[in-house]
Scaffold this motif. Structure first.
Motif, PDB file in Angstrom:
ATOM      1  N   ASN A   1       8.675 -42.404 -37.212  1.00  0.00           N
ATOM      2  CA  ASN A   1       9.838 -42.342 -38.099  1.00  0.00           C
ATOM      3  C   ASN A   1      10.684 -43.574 -37.861  1.00  0.00           C
TER       4      ASN A   1
ATOM      5  N   GLN B   1      17.700 -36.569 -45.651  1.00  0.00           N
ATOM      6  CA  GLN B   1      17.128 -37.666 -44.848  1.00  0.00           C
ATOM      7  C   GLN B   1      17.161 -38.969 -45.636  1.00  0.00           C
TER       8      GLN B   1
ATOM      9  N   ARG C   1      15.909 -42.175 -43.531  1.00  0.00           N
ATOM     10  CA  ARG C   1      14.714 -42.056 -42.679  1.00  0.00           C
ATOM     11  C   ARG C   1      13.423 -42.143 -43.495  1.00  0.00           C
ATOM     12  N   TRP C   2      12.418 -42.797 -42.900  1.00  0.00           N
ATOM     13  CA  TRP C   2      11.087 -42.962 -43.491  1.00  0.00           C
ATOM     14  C   TRP C   2      10.044 -42.523 -42.480  1.00  0.00           C
ATOM     15  N   ALA C   3       8.838 -42.193 -42.930  1.00  0.00           N
ATOM     16  CA  ALA C   3       7.759 -41.765 -42.038  1.00  0.00           C
ATOM     17  C   ALA C   3       6.484 -42.547 -42.310  1.00  0.00           C
TER      18      ALA C   3
ATOM     19  N   CYS D   1       6.728 -36.415 -49.241  1.00  0.00           N
ATOM     20  CA  CYS D   1       7.094 -36.358 -47.828  1.00  0.00           C
ATOM     21  C   CYS D   1       5.861 -36.228 -46.950  1.00  0.00           C
TER      22      CYS D   1
ATOM     23  N   ASP E   1       4.576 -35.398 -40.043  1.00  0.00           N
ATOM     24  CA  ASP E   1       5.855 -35.456 -39.345  1.00  0.00           C
ATOM     25  C   ASP E   1       6.750 -34.342 -39.880  1.00  0.00           C
TER      26      ASP E   1
ATOM     27  N   VAL F   1      10.918 -35.847 -44.695  1.00  0.00           N
ATOM     28  CA  VAL F   1      11.018 -37.300 -44.544  1.00  0.00           C
ATOM     29  C   VAL F   1       9.994 -37.952 -45.465  1.00  0.00           C
TER      30      VAL F   1
END
Length: 123
Positions: free
Chosen positions: A50, A67, A70-72, A105, A109, A113
């Motif tokens: 993340n 979120q 935030r990135w995954a 998403c 994770d 996200v």
């Protein structure tokens, strides 16, 4: 006869304009963001990575509720390794990045996200 021909041309023109608009409306939202990486978190149990970019995002998908920054990335995917290296280098050098999302998403994770599609350095 000329009037009939002009109507047919108009119908064809409208169909060319309306059909792409219909398909564009059915596409998922894909967020994008430009800014600096302020956090990178890895999970050694599942390989999830993340990261947070402090810029404004566009078109946040519904699954990424809460979120916004935030990135995954799936760190278990060998193809993601260059992207992770780029993230680490950008963070270490305080280099601005551009991130494009997948519009969905990450299931590996957190389910809220958005998965990153690609990351680019901004000179």
């Amino acid at each position: 006869m000329r009037q009939f021909h002009e109507m047919k041309c108009l119908e064809r023109t409208l169909s060319v304009l309306v059909v792409p608009a219909f398909f564009a409306a059915s596409c998922p939202a894909m967020a994008a963001s430009t800014g600096y990486i302020t956090e990178i978190v890895t999970n050694p149990n599942n390989g999830a990575v993340n990261f947070v970019v402090n810029g404004q995002r566009t078109d946040l998908p519904a699954c990424a509720n809460g979120q916004r920054l935030r990135w995954a990335i799936d760190g278990t995917n060998a193809l993601a390794q260059p992207t992770i290296a780029l993230l680490l280098a950008a963070h270490a050098q305080n280099q601005k990045v551009f991130v494009q999302g997948l519009g969905s998403c990450s299931s590996r994770d957190q389910p809220n996200v958005e998965a990153a599609s690609y990351v680019a350095l901004i000179p």
